[in-house]
Write an enzyme that holds these catalytic residues in place. Structure first.
Site, PDB file in Angstrom:
ATOM      1  N   GLU A 166      -0.632  -9.351  -0.276  1.00 25.62           N
ATOM      2  CA  GLU A 166      -2.050  -9.640  -0.004  1.00 25.62           C
ATOM      3  C   GLU A 166      -2.851  -9.755  -1.304  1.00 25.62           C
ATOM      4  OE1 GLU A 166      -2.164  -6.362   2.791  1.00 25.62           O
ATOM      5  OE2 GLU A 166      -2.643  -7.750   4.414  1.00 25.62           O
TER       6      GLU A 166
ATOM      7  N   GLY B 101       0.562  -4.981   1.069  1.00 21.89           N
ATOM      8  CA  GLY B 101      -0.668  -5.068   0.281  1.00 21.89           C
ATOM      9  C   GLY B 101      -0.460  -5.791  -1.046  1.00 21.89           C
TER      10      GLY B 101
ATOM     11  N   ALA C 175       0.869  -1.170   0.000  1.00 21.97           N
ATOM     12  CA  ALA C 175       0.000   0.000   0.000  1.00 21.97           C
ATOM     13  C   ALA C 175       0.910   1.225   0.000  1.00 21.97           C
ATOM     14  CB  ALA C 175      -0.898  -0.017   1.223  1.00 21.97           C
TER      15      ALA C 175
ATOM     16  N   GLU D 134       5.007  -4.620   7.263  1.00 23.54           N
ATOM     17  CA  GLU D 134       4.160  -3.703   8.037  1.00 23.54           C
ATOM     18  C   GLU D 134       4.675  -3.388   9.437  1.00 23.54           C
ATOM     19  OE1 GLU D 134       3.015  -5.824   5.885  1.00 23.54           O
ATOM     20  OE2 GLU D 134       1.149  -5.144   4.966  1.00 23.54           O
TER      21      GLU D 134
HETATM   22  N1  CO8 Z   1       4.447   3.200  -1.016  1.00 25.19           N
HETATM   23  C1  CO8 Z   1       4.766   4.370  -1.621  1.00 25.19           C
HETATM   24  N2  CO8 Z   1       5.846   4.521  -2.417  1.00 25.19           N
HETATM   25  C2  CO8 Z   1       6.626   3.442  -2.617  1.00 25.19           C
HETATM   26  C3  CO8 Z   1       6.346   2.187  -2.021  1.00 25.19           C
HETATM   27  C4  CO8 Z   1       5.197   2.093  -1.195  1.00 25.19           C
HETATM   28  N3  CO8 Z   1       4.820   0.949  -0.606  1.00 25.19           N
HETATM   29  N4  CO8 Z   1       7.309   1.326  -2.388  1.00 25.19           N
HETATM   30  C5  CO8 Z   1       8.151   1.999  -3.193  1.00 25.19           C
HETATM   31  N5  CO8 Z   1       7.742   3.282  -3.330  1.00 25.19           N
HETATM   32  C6  CO8 Z   1       8.352   4.355  -4.125  1.00 25.19           C
HETATM   33  C7  CO8 Z   1       9.621   4.902  -3.473  1.00 25.19           C
HETATM   34  O1  CO8 Z   1       9.294   5.861  -2.485  1.00 25.19           O
HETATM   35  C8  CO8 Z   1      10.326   5.505  -4.669  1.00 25.19           C
HETATM   36  O2  CO8 Z   1       9.690   6.729  -5.008  1.00 25.19           O
HETATM   37  P1  CO8 Z   1      10.626   8.021  -5.379  1.00 25.19           P
HETATM   38  O3  CO8 Z   1      11.390   7.595  -6.588  1.00 25.19           O
HETATM   39  O4  CO8 Z   1       9.626   9.074  -5.666  1.00 25.19           O
HETATM   40  O5  CO8 Z   1      11.507   8.267  -4.196  1.00 25.19           O
HETATM   41  C9  CO8 Z   1       9.983   4.526  -5.789  1.00 25.19           C
HETATM   42  O6  CO8 Z   1       8.820   3.831  -5.358  1.00 25.19           O
HETATM   43  C10 CO8 Z   1      11.082   3.511  -6.041  1.00 25.19           C
HETATM   44  O7  CO8 Z   1      11.358   2.865  -4.836  1.00 25.19           O
HETATM   45  P2  CO8 Z   1      12.829   2.794  -4.173  1.00 25.19           P
HETATM   46  O8  CO8 Z   1      13.677   3.910  -4.658  1.00 25.19           O
HETATM   47  O9  CO8 Z   1      12.667   2.650  -2.701  1.00 25.19           O
HETATM   48  O10 CO8 Z   1      13.354   1.426  -4.815  1.00 25.19           O
HETATM   49  P3  CO8 Z   1      14.468   0.455  -4.202  1.00 25.19           P
HETATM   50  O11 CO8 Z   1      14.808  -0.489  -5.286  1.00 25.19           O
HETATM   51  O12 CO8 Z   1      15.576   1.227  -3.585  1.00 25.19           O
HETATM   52  O13 CO8 Z   1      13.720  -0.357  -3.018  1.00 25.19           O
HETATM   53  C11 CO8 Z   1      11.894  -1.544  -2.010  1.00 25.19           C
HETATM   54  C12 CO8 Z   1      12.650  -1.229  -3.308  1.00 25.19           C
HETATM   55  C13 CO8 Z   1      12.780  -2.411  -1.100  1.00 25.19           C
HETATM   56  C14 CO8 Z   1      10.666  -2.366  -2.404  1.00 25.19           C
HETATM   57  C15 CO8 Z   1      11.506  -0.248  -1.279  1.00 25.19           C
HETATM   58  O14 CO8 Z   1      10.885   0.630  -2.223  1.00 25.19           O
HETATM   59  C16 CO8 Z   1      10.565  -0.441  -0.142  1.00 25.19           C
HETATM   60  O15 CO8 Z   1      10.986  -0.888   0.923  1.00 25.19           O
HETATM   61  N6  CO8 Z   1       9.277  -0.087  -0.352  1.00 25.19           N
HETATM   62  C17 CO8 Z   1       8.276  -0.151   0.695  1.00 25.19           C
HETATM   63  C18 CO8 Z   1       7.810  -1.566   0.910  1.00 25.19           C
HETATM   64  C19 CO8 Z   1       6.807  -1.655   2.024  1.00 25.19           C
HETATM   65  O16 CO8 Z   1       7.108  -1.405   3.169  1.00 25.19           O
HETATM   66  N7  CO8 Z   1       5.585  -2.050   1.676  1.00 25.19           N
HETATM   67  C20 CO8 Z   1       4.537  -2.315   2.623  1.00 25.19           C
HETATM   68  C21 CO8 Z   1       3.704  -1.131   2.850  1.00 25.19           C
HETATM   69  S1  CO8 Z   1       2.547  -1.392   4.146  1.00 25.19           S
HETATM   70  C22 CO8 Z   1       1.246  -2.166   3.420  1.00 25.19           C
HETATM   71  O17 CO8 Z   1       1.295  -2.579   2.300  1.00 25.19           O
HETATM   72  C23 CO8 Z   1       0.010  -2.288   4.256  1.00 25.19           C
HETATM   73  C24 CO8 Z   1      -1.115  -2.993   3.508  1.00 25.19           C
HETATM   74  C25 CO8 Z   1      -2.359  -2.980   4.324  1.00 25.19           C
HETATM   75  C26 CO8 Z   1      -3.054  -1.666   4.269  1.00 25.19           C
HETATM   76  C27 CO8 Z   1      -4.045  -1.539   5.307  1.00 25.19           C
HETATM   77  C28 CO8 Z   1      -4.714  -0.190   5.257  1.00 25.19           C
HETATM   78  C29 CO8 Z   1      -4.734   0.543   6.529  1.00 25.19           C
END
Ligand code: CO8
Length: 259
Positions: free
Chosen positions: A112, A109, A64, A132
């Site tokens: 999921e 997400g 998400a 998360e």
């Molecule tokens: N949300 C928003 N932006 C994201 C997300 C995300 N989940 N993942 C990546 N991005 C964005 C980055 O911010 C970046 O944007 P920008 O270029 O503008 O800075 C772009 O995508 C590229 O990402 P990275 O530069 O970080 O790429 P890397 O190759 O360095 O890293 C990763 C890849 C390891 C996947 C890293 O991006 C990361 O850790 N992302 C977050 C992963 C995460 O924690 N996901 C779980 C989120 S929580 C969730 O999903 C809850 C679901 C349930 C919801 C319930 C509702 C209340």
């Protein structure tokens, strides 16, 4: 640009989450388009099997949208989780099979979304995880319910409590992934072949078999067996059942009409 794309060819729908600059992260806009497309799929008899994938090579869906979630009030968080759950539930309850084709990251997400599909194919570079708790939140689109049902309670707890990522081969060992492929193209080709194999069978029968498995999972074994027997009765009211059984006895290929 559309954030969710559906291409349909020969009965197979390829649904792509299309927000590659943010690794296909799910925000309100993506979820709302996904909702519309899932509704369309469920009403469109031209689509018989759906592949779900992410745009680009790097991510299926990296979760998400964290920037979006940071601004949520507790009440909005409940609504966001319910909205995601309802959409994923429509996929689980759909009579059509959904095959997740995971290229790269399937996190939070995104994992999921894959778990809401009927089975998961993945490329060798796929990574699965529930980050998360490392963000101070918990899974909210069904992860705490679907992962334990798939891999068992203890393995699910370890994955969710540690927030660690697992690679494609570990996911395969755990039974999360059914088949692994070298490249995204090979995976899509493999999933289309599987879809074609499914489409040779009675569409109603496949839908009822899915229903029996999905609904039966939440019942006791005894109730599940009664449920299965009732659906077995339902399928016998179809022309396709008569056709399939007759075709075998007449040593010919069945011609199913979906009726
Ligand atoms: N949300 C928003 N932006 C994201 C997300 C995300 N989940 N993942 C990546 N991005 C964005 C980055 O911010 C970046 O944007 P920008 O270029 O503008 O800075 C772009 O995508 C590229 O990402 P990275 O530069 O970080 O790429 P890397 O190759 O360095 O890293 C990763 C890849 C390891 C996947 C890293 O991006 C990361 O850790 N992302 C977050 C992963 C995460 O924690 N996901 C779980 C989120 S929580 C969730 O999903 C809850 C679901 C349930 C919801 C319930 C509702 C209340």
């Amino acid at each position: 640009m559309n954030k969710v794309i559906l291409e349909v060819k020969d009965g197979v729908g390829i649904l792509t989450i299309n927000r590659p600059d943010k690794l296909n992260a799910l925000n309100n806009e993506v979820l709302s388009e996904l909702n519309t497309i899932i509704n369309d799929i469920n009403e469109n008899s031209e689509v018989r099997v759906v592949l779900v994938t992410g745009s680009g090579e790097k991510a299926f869906v990296a979760g998400a949208d964290i920037a979006f979630m940071k601004e949520l009030t507790p009440r909005e968080a409940v609504n966001f989780a319910r909205m995601g759950q309802e959409i994923l539930n429509k996929m689980e309850q759909s009579e059509k099979p959904f095959i997740a084709c995971v290229n790269g990251y399937a996190l939070g997400g995104g994992f999921e979304l894959a778990l809401a599909c009927d089975f998961i194919y993945a490329t060798e570079n796929a990574k699965f995880g529930f980050p998360e708790v490392s963000l101070g939140i918990i899974p909210g689109f069904g992860g705490t319910q679907n992962l334990p049902r798939l891999v068992g309670k203890n393995v699910a707890k370890e994955l969710i409590f540690t927030a660690k990522m697992i690679d494609a081969s570990e996911a395969k060992e755990l039974g999360v992934v059914s088949r692994l492929f070298n490249t995204k193209d090979e995976m899509i080709e493999g999933a289309v072949d599987t879809a074609k194999q499914i489409m040779k069978n009675g569409t109603i029968a496949v839908g009822l078999a899915k229903k029996s498995i999905v609904d039966g999972f939440n019942l006791t074994k005894e109730d599940g067996l009664k449920y299965e027997a009732n659906l077995f009765g339902v399928v016998f009211s179809t022309d396709d059942a008569k056709e399939g059984l007759s075709a075998f006895l007449e040593k010919r290929k069945p011609q199913y009409k979906n009726s």
